[in-house]
Design an enzyme around this catalytic site. Structure first.
Site, PDB file in Angstrom:
ATOM      1  N   ASN A   1      -9.768  -1.724  -3.583  1.00  0.00           N
ATOM      2  CA  ASN A   1      -8.408  -1.513  -3.079  1.00  0.00           C
ATOM      3  C   ASN A   1      -7.447  -2.295  -3.957  1.00  0.00           C
ATOM      4  O   ASN A   1      -7.347  -3.519  -3.859  1.00  0.00           O
ATOM      5  CB  ASN A   1      -8.343  -1.988  -1.624  1.00  0.00           C
ATOM      6  CG  ASN A   1      -6.972  -1.801  -0.993  1.00  0.00           C
ATOM      7  OD1 ASN A   1      -5.967  -1.673  -1.689  1.00  0.00           O
ATOM      8  ND2 ASN A   1      -6.922  -1.814   0.323  1.00  0.00           N
TER       9      ASN A   1
ATOM     10  N   CYS B   1       0.797  -1.222   0.000  1.00  0.00           N
ATOM     11  CA  CYS B   1       0.000   0.000   0.000  1.00  0.00           C
ATOM     12  C   CYS B   1       0.834   1.279   0.000  1.00  0.00           C
ATOM     13  O   CYS B   1       0.363   2.335  -0.425  1.00  0.00           O
ATOM     14  CB  CYS B   1      -0.932  -0.015   1.204  1.00  0.00           C
ATOM     15  SG  CYS B   1      -1.716  -1.619   1.457  1.00  0.00           S
TER      16      CYS B   1
ATOM     17  N   HIS C   1      -3.794   6.342   0.199  1.00  0.00           N
ATOM     18  CA  HIS C   1      -4.043   4.980  -0.286  1.00  0.00           C
ATOM     19  C   HIS C   1      -5.518   4.666  -0.096  1.00  0.00           C
ATOM     20  O   HIS C   1      -6.075   4.856   0.991  1.00  0.00           O
ATOM     21  CB  HIS C   1      -3.176   3.992   0.501  1.00  0.00           C
ATOM     22  CG  HIS C   1      -3.648   2.583   0.432  1.00  0.00           C
ATOM     23  ND1 HIS C   1      -3.798   1.913  -0.760  1.00  0.00           N
ATOM     24  CD2 HIS C   1      -4.012   1.713   1.412  1.00  0.00           C
ATOM     25  CE1 HIS C   1      -4.234   0.685  -0.512  1.00  0.00           C
ATOM     26  NE2 HIS C   1      -4.373   0.548   0.798  1.00  0.00           N
TER      27      HIS C   1
END
Length: 317
Positions: free
Chosen positions: A274, A111, A244
């Site tokens: 994601n 991430c 993120h």
């Protein structure tokens, strides 16, 4: 010092919707997933589709408007490489037909990978080893997800982003902030498949959601303050903040804790999910297309998660 000259991304054709997930887990419904995660659908790589394939798809789009012959270095960020060896970046160099003078390396971060990649690119440029760097962030996390893991299947999607980082002496020399706490490594992990637990037959992702949330809330406000302080800036100087894209609940909680005005905070993961290291560049591209980022905009970017690791920096467009 550095300039983001171009960004594009590629998402697999297969789409997993909330309705699809709800059919498998009747105790959930599409609206509940959307309210909790902020995602309606996510793209899922096919069985024979890899991060290299996704990266090539993104490059094909990028090179319609950017001359690939200018590239002199490839940085490839992935935690799901095509092979343990060789380096995926080396294969990409050949597939793209770039000169053999092109530098190429992989780095394993999730991430926080995009922001770390920007910092690495800046370093390579500052020592004169490169001028035009292709930063690839490509992940197929869904290959690590158990079919019965309804929570993580609602969160993660697959995708690749490609970013051109160029030397530009007209840009300010902004400093990055990074950090690591390997003590939390077991809270987001694919335990099997590596040298310590060799069998890859059960290479499944485990995520301790509450611990990840706690880590984020405890560390990221300080990261933001440190980044602004290091660059002699305040939030008033920042035009847009892009974190993120983990999930909307966490992001909105973080925004409030960091004191970031809602109008300066960008979230856009509803049809992407994601995508780990690719979330920030995908969001930058989306924000640019929507007119949120203009010439001269100062954008604060911050990535955080698996490792634990975190990184933030300022980009001037």
């Amino acid at each position: 010092m550095i300039n983001i000259a171009a960004i594009d991304y590629y998402l697999p054709e297969n789409i997993l919707t909330n309705e699809d997930i709800a059919k498998e887990f009747p105790e959930w419904n599409a609206e509940k997933i959307l309210a909790k995660i902020g995602v309606e659908s996510r793209h899922v790589a096919s069985e024979d589709e890899t991060p290299l394939d996704l990266a090539l798809g993104a490059c094909e789009k990028l090179f319609k408007t950017y001359d690939k012959n200018k590239i002199d270095f490839i940085l490839f960020c992935t935690q799901s490489p095509d092979y343990f060896l060789p380096t995926t970046a080396c294969i990409l160099q050949d597939k793209l037909g770039l000169p053999k003078t092109t530098g190429a390396l992989d780095f394993n971060l999730g991430c926080s990978g995009f922001v770390y990649g920007l910092a690495l690119a800046k370093g390579l440029i500052s020592i004169g080893l490169a001028k035009n760097i292709l930063l690839v962030t490509s992940e197929t996390y869904t290959k690590f997800l158990d079919k019965e893991d309804k929570s993580n299947r609602t969160i993660f999607g697959d995708g690749a982003a490609v970013t051109i980082v160029e030397k530009d002496d007209s840009k300010a020399d902004y400093q990055f902030s990074v950090g690591t706490d390997g003590g939390g490594f077991q809270n987001l992990i694919v335990k099997n498949g590596g040298a310590r637990h060799g069998s890859s037959e059960d290479a499944r992702l485990f995520m301790n959601g509450p611990e990840i949330f706690t880590f984020t809330i405890e560390n990221i406000p300080g990261l933001i303050n440190d980044t602004l302080s290091k660059n002699n800036l305040t939030l008033d100087d920042i035009d847009l903040v892009i974190f993120h894209q983990a999930n909307t609940y966490m992001l909105n909680y973080l925004r409030k804790k960091c004191g970031i005005p809602e109008e300066k905070f960008f979230i856009d993961m509803i049809h992407v999910g994601n995508t780990v290291s690719a979330t920030i560049p995908i969001a930058i591209k989306s924000a640019t297309d929507k007119g949120k980022i203009k010439q001269g905009s100062k954008v604060l970017v911050a990535g955080f998660g698996v490792g634990y690791s975190w990184a933030a920096g300022i980009l001037e467009f």
